[in-house]
Design an enzyme around this catalytic site. Structure first.
Site, PDB file in Angstrom:
ATOM      1  N   HIS A   1       0.818  -1.229   0.000  1.00  0.00           N
ATOM      2  CA  HIS A   1       0.000   0.000   0.000  1.00  0.00           C
ATOM      3  C   HIS A   1       0.848   1.273   0.000  1.00  0.00           C
ATOM      4  CE1 HIS A   1      -3.720  -2.131   0.397  1.00  0.00           C
ATOM      5  NE2 HIS A   1      -3.459  -2.624   1.593  1.00  0.00           N
TER       6      HIS A   1
ATOM      7  N   ASP B   1      -3.082 -10.481  -2.442  1.00  0.00           N
ATOM      8  CA  ASP B   1      -3.660  -9.942  -1.208  1.00  0.00           C
ATOM      9  C   ASP B   1      -5.100  -9.496  -1.503  1.00  0.00           C
ATOM     10  OD1 ASP B   1      -2.508  -8.545   1.612  1.00  0.00           O
ATOM     11  OD2 ASP B   1      -4.211  -7.479   0.724  1.00  0.00           O
TER      12      ASP B   1
ATOM     13  N   HIS C   1      -6.621  -6.951  -0.639  1.00  0.00           N
ATOM     14  CA  HIS C   1      -6.718  -5.515  -0.899  1.00  0.00           C
ATOM     15  C   HIS C   1      -5.919  -5.147  -2.156  1.00  0.00           C
ATOM     16  CE1 HIS C   1      -7.164  -6.020   3.542  1.00  0.00           C
ATOM     17  NE2 HIS C   1      -8.175  -5.196   3.337  1.00  0.00           N
TER      18      HIS C   1
ATOM     19  N   ASP D   1      -5.094 -12.525   3.316  1.00  0.00           N
ATOM     20  CA  ASP D   1      -6.322 -12.020   3.925  1.00  0.00           C
ATOM     21  C   ASP D   1      -7.565 -12.231   3.063  1.00  0.00           C
ATOM     22  OD1 ASP D   1      -5.164 -10.222   2.179  1.00  0.00           O
ATOM     23  OD2 ASP D   1      -5.098  -8.552   3.593  1.00  0.00           O
TER      24      ASP D   1
END
Ligand SMILES: [Zn+2]
Length: 302
Positions: free
Chosen positions: A120, A157, A159, A241
């Site tokens: 991120h 991931d 996200h 996740d």
């Protein structure tokens, strides 16, 4: 197969109740137990490697924000403790050494279990628990230091890897693929975000969807894109996740799905794969998923 870790990565301490916590590394170790992998310490990363992705003023801003005690807060959920900068630099050192080992042929596959995660972190913005764009730094190491012409990064991931996308947006030598739940934090990752050279591929997954939907979309879009790209090295942003038990998101993957996905990805780049830890916040799910993912990297790296 090489696994890179370092005790200093436990010195990045987040406030009580924060999901990206020190205990995650113990869960990763539980996942690695029983696998016959060769262990290496992450060396301290060279700041020159970070500067391939982030300007010096940003590195200085992070460094100078590190508190003497307690925590400093960089955004709503990104914290620094006294050991955070050193931990992040170990993750950077780990990915660079892993890339060196796989590109040189010393190992076929490698996994870097560092913290904090990286995908991120944008060019000048720490966010989403991340300080430096570890996987993008690894890609630049392969391209700029080793002179590879074609590299790919796949981020599974849950996200969107907004930071990696930002850092590699103009990098015509690197395909970046992110599959992620949408809508979800950080909100980016629409399919029409394609990169300056059309080399970014964003794949949106619906909340509640599971391994079957993932397999279908990877077979239909991601694997053909990888085959077309023909990378010499494949890097993986390995967040776990998307697992059904994860508290931060709503996909329904199981450890077996990570096993399948990892095995299929080892069919590309001549099996030269470097993976680095991103998210994964249910400790048992993280351990089981790491066991599946690294287990395949070990089998395929023989
Ligand atoms: Zn995540």
């Amino acid at each position: 197969m090489l696994v890179f870790t370092h005790p200093v990565c436990q010195h990045h301490v987040t406030p009580p109740g924060h999901p990206e916590r020190v205990e995650r590394l113990a869960a990763v170790e539980r996942g690695l137990a029983g696998l016959s992998v060769e262990r290496r310490d992450c060396p301290i990363g060279d700041e020159a490697e970070v500067l391939r992705c982030h300007p010096a003023r940003y590195v200085e801003r992070v460094k100078s924000a590190v508190p003497r005690e307690g925590w400093a807060q960089l955004d709503g959920d990104t914290f620094l403790s006294p050991g955070s900068f050193q931990a992040a630099m170990r993750a950077v050192g780990g990915i660079c050494e892993a890339v060196d080992a796989v590109v040189s042929g010393a190992a076929k596959t490698a996994f870097v279990a560092g913290r904090p995660p990286g995908h991120h972190a944008e060019c000048e913005t720490a966010m989403g628990f991340c300080l430096f764009g570890t996987v993008a730094i690894g890609a630049k190491r392969a391209l700029d230091h080793h002179g590879l012409g074609r590299v790919a990064v796949v981020d599974f991931d849950v996200h969107h890897g907004n930071g990696t996308q930002d850092l590699l947006w103009n990098e015509g030598r690197c395909l970046f693929v992110s599959s992620h739940q949408m809508p979800l934090y950080p909100g980016s990752g629409r399919p029409d975000e394609r990169g300056a050279h059309g080399q970014v591929l964003n794949v949106a997954l619906r909340e509640g969807s599971g391994g079957a939907a993932m397999r279908e979309v990877y077979e239909r879009t991601v694997f053909p894109a990888l085959a077309d790209w023909g990378p010499e090295l494949l890097l993986i942003s390995a967040g776990f996740d998307a697992h059904a038990d994860d508290p931060l998101a709503g996909l329904e993957w199981q450890a077996e799905d990570y096993r399948w996905l990892t095995d299929r990805m080892c069919d590309f780049a001549g099996g030269r794969v470097v993976s680095t830890l991103e998210g994964g916040y249910d400790l048992d799910a993280l351990a089981a998923s790491v066991a599946a993912h690294v287990g395949v990297l070990e089998e395929r790296g023989r």
